[in-house]
Enzyme design. Structure first.
Site, PDB file in Angstrom:
ATOM      1  N   CYS A 104       0.835  -1.206   0.000  1.00  0.00           N
ATOM      2  CA  CYS A 104       0.000   0.000   0.000  1.00  0.00           C
ATOM      3  C   CYS A 104       0.864   1.247   0.000  1.00  0.00           C
ATOM      4  O   CYS A 104       0.359   2.367  -0.055  1.00  0.00           O
ATOM      5  CB  CYS A 104      -0.924   0.013   1.210  1.00  0.00           C
ATOM      6  SG  CYS A 104      -1.925  -1.460   1.328  1.00  0.00           S
ATOM      7  N   CYS A 144      -3.022   8.698   5.869  1.00  0.00           N
ATOM      8  CA  CYS A 144      -1.755   8.731   6.614  1.00  0.00           C
ATOM      9  C   CYS A 144      -2.022   8.960   8.101  1.00  0.00           C
ATOM     10  O   CYS A 144      -1.373   8.364   8.956  1.00  0.00           O
ATOM     11  CB  CYS A 144      -0.844   9.845   6.099  1.00  0.00           C
ATOM     12  SG  CYS A 144      -0.374   9.634   4.381  1.00  0.00           S
TER      13      CYS A 144
END
Lengths: 137, 406
Positions: free
Chosen positions: A37, A107
């Site tokens: 990812c 994030c």
């Protein structure tokens, strides 16, 4: 895409990069994300046995600038907090502090996951039940 | 020589226009503004003459006849016109098209489109070095096959496909061969006669010409190829592409082609030397890998993966000084890295760790030196910060870890 000043600052001068002894009973380690990812975060906390306060926190992150900044900021915030206070850190606080654009919210989610995962690791090591509260995403 | 920042190393995305091209174009905006289709006055004649001259310049670069040059708005339009145009024109012959997985989106998405219109499309896998397997290609041909569309040079890894061999296979089976020549034309010798190409697209802004202008080459003899127009109107460009001609753009493209024809050989030598130097320096870094075939490729392209470092994070280390492109796509919702690199069989981790270098006419040795240094420093710095690098150094097999996927 332009990065915010704060992201650039954390990226250029990351705080608390490093490794704590993951075998130590006082250290909780969270490893989240996946190489496929494009983001892997490892966040570690060291808890003071007597006070229950997080006295040190370290990270290492494979990822974009926002992922590095999110984990750097998380370690800063963790230091000096109790476990209960640390659990309360929300990914949206990170988004706000770093001015992350929508495409980079994942994030901050990863950073929150890393915090929770490190705390759980610490709790399990010390005979406490895992936190059940897990955000679905 | 003093360095000027930022350094531009993304010439596969677009090239700066050569000042000599701009100079040639300028009179065609204000002074010589005529419509090339105006037959009854000097404004039109002047414009038409300029277009004819440009058409010759373009044709000469690829060894075509000027009548075989169809001007379009760019390579994307030319790709659409070629694939959709052949699909419609040759519907009575068949509906099968063969392409490969590393094509540009302008080809892949157009193939997807014609699939919805009843086409059957075979997407060939590529080998780990990015080249297609010719045997597989020939096996994919059926009596219903009307078109093979395989790009000349790849935009991400620079790999050059065996064009002549593909053309020979196509010819043997009576199938048309279209190639997206966007990255190759003007960079390496492309000869539609010797190569046996039936249709080819390319674009002005990848060869130091203007944006908004491109070409579809359509063969007129052996065989005579026709495409169904995708835009209705005044019947310009032998009825294949209606719309008032972009005279200044076409003039610029013509000049750009002429410059490439005259300077390509020496430029290729200069650029490949620089590229090789860059590659040699960057592969000094541990766990760095060159992606794609290193023999059969464009002279100005390199694609390198720096394992255990994420591409976008890497770019951030120097993106104020160097303009580069990464195979990682951390900004997209899907987090999918480059499909081209994945087609080579690269793991997502390597695809996420890649940088694409596109050198160009104005790239200097000093820029390459600076870039090499900046990248090396940033990779080392980020690896110190990378949990994956630490695990690799400890001898942990990252493939055996159960990662929490998001």
């Amino acid at each position: 895409m332009a990065y915010s000043e704060k992201v650039i600052d954390h990226y250029s001068n990351p705080k608390n990069v490093g490794t704590l002894d993951k075998a130590s009973k006082n250290v909780g380690t969270g490893l989240v994300g996946a190489p496929e990812c494009g983001d892997v975060m490892r966040l570690q906390i060291e808890v003071d046995e007597e006070t229950g306060i997080i006295k040190d926190a370290k990270f290492k992150t494979f990822g974009c600038g926002s992922a590095i900044a999110s984990s750097s900021l998380a370690t800063e915030w963790l230091k000096g907090k109790t476990i209960d206070e640390a659990v309360a850190i929300d990914n949206m606080d990170i988004v706000e502090e770093l001015n992350l654009p929508p495409v980079k919210i994942h994030c901050s989610v990863l950073a929150e996951d890393a915090i929770k995962s490190a705390i759980n690791d610490y709790r399990v090591k010390n005979g406490l039940p895992e936190l059940v509260e897990e955000k679905a995403h | 020589m003093e360095l000027k920042f930022p350094i531009y190393l993304d010439n596969n995305a677009t090239t700066p226009m050569d000042p000599r091209v701009l100079e040639t174009m300028l009179p065609y905006f204000v002074e010589k503004f005529g419509n090339a289709a105006s037959r009854n006055h000097s404004f039109g004649w002047v414009a038409e003459e300029a277009v004819d001259y440009a058409r010759e310049q373009v044709a000469k670069l690829i060894n075509a006849d000027p009548k075989e040059i169809i001007f379009t708005s760019g390579a994307t339009e030319a790709n659409n016109l070629a694939i959709k145009g052949v699909f419609e024109m040759y519907a009575s012959k068949g509906n099968h098209i063969i392409t490969c997985t590393t094509e540009h989106k302008a080809v892949l998405d157009t193939c997807k489109h014609v699939e919805k219109m009843g086409a059957s499309v075979t997407y060939l896998d590529v080998q780990p070095d990015g080249l297609i397997d010719l045997e597989q290609l020939e096996k994919a041909i059926t009596p219903r096959t009307i078109l093979i569309t395989i790009m000349y040079g790849n935009n991400e890894i620079g790999v050059v496909q065996p064009i002549r061999e593909i053309a020979a296979i196509a010819k043997k089976h009576g199938v048309l061969f279209f190639t997206d020549g966007t990255q190759a034309v003007g960079k390496i010798p492309v000869d539609v006669m010797a190569d046996g190409i039936d249709l080819m697209s390319f674009s002005g802004h990848k060869m130091y010409g203007p944006k908004g202008v491109g070409v579809l080459y359509v063969r007129r003899k052996n065989p005579r190829v026709k495409v169904t127009a995708q835009m209705d109107g005044g019947g310009h460009e032998r009825g294949m592409r209606s719309g008032t001609l972009n005279v200044p753009g076409i003039v610029g493209l013509g000049k750009a082609c002429e410059l490439c024809r005259l300077e390509m050989d020496s430029e290729a030598v200069r650029l490949s030397a620089m590229r090789d130097r860059l590659e040699a320096a960057l592969t000094q870094i541990d766990e760095s890998y060159v992606n794609g075939n290193r023999q059969h490729r464009l002279p100005h392209v390199a694609n390198i993966s720096f394992k255990y470092v994420e591409g976008e994070g890497l770019l951030m280390g120097f993106n104020k000084q160097i303009a580069l492109s990464s195979g990682s796509a951390c900004t997209s919702a899907s987090l999918e890295p480059s499909y081209v690199l994945k087609s080579l069989g690269l793991g997502d981790d390597l695809a996420h760790s890649s940088l694409r270098f596109g050198l160009g006419r104005f790239t200097t040795d000093a820029e390459i030196d600076y870039t090499t240094k900046a990248i090396t420093e940033t990779v080392l710095k980020l690896r110190e910060m990378s949990p994956l690098w630490e695990m690799f150094k400890e001898g942990i097999d990252l493939d055996k870890i159960e990662w929490a996927h998001h």
